[in-house]
Design an enzyme around this catalytic site. Structure first.
Site, PDB file in Angstrom:
ATOM      1  N   GLU A 151       0.887  -1.173   0.000  1.00 53.50           N
ATOM      2  CA  GLU A 151       0.000   0.000   0.000  1.00 53.50           C
ATOM      3  C   GLU A 151       0.913   1.208   0.000  1.00 53.50           C
ATOM      4  O   GLU A 151       1.533   1.532   1.010  1.00 53.50           O
ATOM      5  CB  GLU A 151      -0.906  -0.036   1.235  1.00 53.50           C
ATOM      6  CG  GLU A 151      -2.078   0.924   1.139  1.00 53.50           C
ATOM      7  CD  GLU A 151      -1.815   2.254   1.822  1.00 53.50           C
ATOM      8  OE1 GLU A 151      -1.372   3.195   1.107  1.00 53.50           O
ATOM      9  OE2 GLU A 151      -2.039   2.357   3.030  1.00 53.50           O
ATOM     10  N   CYS A 204      -1.377   9.083   2.496  1.00 53.84           N
ATOM     11  CA  CYS A 204      -1.102   8.489   1.189  1.00 53.84           C
ATOM     12  C   CYS A 204      -2.233   8.710   0.196  1.00 53.84           C
ATOM     13  O   CYS A 204      -1.998   8.813  -1.011  1.00 53.84           O
ATOM     14  CB  CYS A 204      -0.821   7.001   1.343  1.00 53.84           C
ATOM     15  SG  CYS A 204      -2.137   6.089   2.179  1.00 53.84           S
TER      16      CYS A 204
END
Length: 274
Positions: free
Chosen positions: A41, A75
């Site tokens: 991720e 993110c």
């Protein structure tokens, strides 16, 4: 013949969350060792699309949250704010005012909305991107400097007139820098939103269900939020496309990362089996 498919659990599985550059190293080391399965991720440059029919006040607040949450160190931050040309000017003025009213300071004090960046390296990196934005011709609407004289605090920063080829529109800044881009129609914004090496998330702000459906199907990202942002649940899979990673966290889809298919083939010729 009778064939049965089953699942067995991997002996080892490596799950990593972090930057794309570090993710590449993790994947390389896994390949060089024992080919252990890896889920990643990684970073993002998520588009936040404000359509022509949007309630501008609500869109400004949500876009502000999508970018500035956690000092921009997120993110899936909505770091490319695409705004339709018909509401662009109004949105820009209100987004600028919202950023200028953002309270920066000690995050342990009541009422403070934004604390410092994580360390000196990230602090200097963000300021470097801000200088790059000014140099490349984007308009600095607010912020752009250190906040105060101590600590790694950065003023909430807003750029307008941002173009797709600018570093502030391409790279993951991971800081409190909002880049606002203008678009004319859905075909254009779909093409531009997808023109990135990342694909972690995207936001769509519209009152039209057809517009929402068109964008959610066309955008190449692992998570699409409609009239909301950063909404998570243990049952909702999360992960990216392209350079934003591989595999999924949460939800039933996350289980596949830890399972391996086994095929079992048995002959039925022996009467004892019948």
């Amino acid at each position: 013949m009778l064939t049965v498919l089953g699942h067995s659990i991997f002996d080892k599985e490596l799950a990593f969350t972090g930057s794309t550059s570090t993710g590449k190293i993790v994947l390389e080391l896994a390949a060089k060792s024992n080919l252990k399965p890896v889920t990643l991720e990684l970073g993002g440059k998520s588009p936040f699309i404000v359509c022509e029919d949007a309630d501008v006040d609500e869109a400004v607040e949500l876009a502000h949250f999508a970018l500035f949450f956690n000092q921009g160190q997120c993110c899936c931050a909505g770091s490319r704010t695409f705004v339709h040309e018909h509401v662009y000017d109004e949105f820009l003025e209100k987004a600028k005012a919202r950023a200028m009213s953002r309270v920066v300071g000690d995050p342990f004090k009541k009422g403070v909305e934004q604390g410092p960046q994580i360390d000196s390296e990230q602090f200097e990196k963000i300021l470097g991107y801000i200088r790059s934005g000014v140099k490349s011709g984007a308009t600095l609407e607010s912020g752009g400097e250190q906040f105060g004289s101590k600590g790694y605090y950065i003023q909430p920063t807003v750029f307008s007139n941002v173009q797709d080829d600018m570093l502030i529109a391409k790279d993951e800044i991971f800081g409190p820098v909002q880049s606002i881009l203008k678009f004319k129609d859905l075909d254009e914004v779909i093409r531009r939103a997808n023109a990135t090496r990342y694909g972690l998330a995207a936001g769509v702000f519209t009152k039209n269900i057809d517009t929402a459906n068109t964008l959610t199907r066309a955008l190449k990202a692992g998570t699409i939020w409609i009239n909301c942002f950063d909404i998570f649940d243990a049952a909702i899979p999360f992960g990216g496309y392209k350079m934003s990673g591989q595999g999924r966290e949460k939800g039933i889809y996350s289980l596949s990362n830890y399972l391996q298919v086994k095929a079992v083939v048995t002959s039925l010729k022996n009467p004892a089996w019948l």
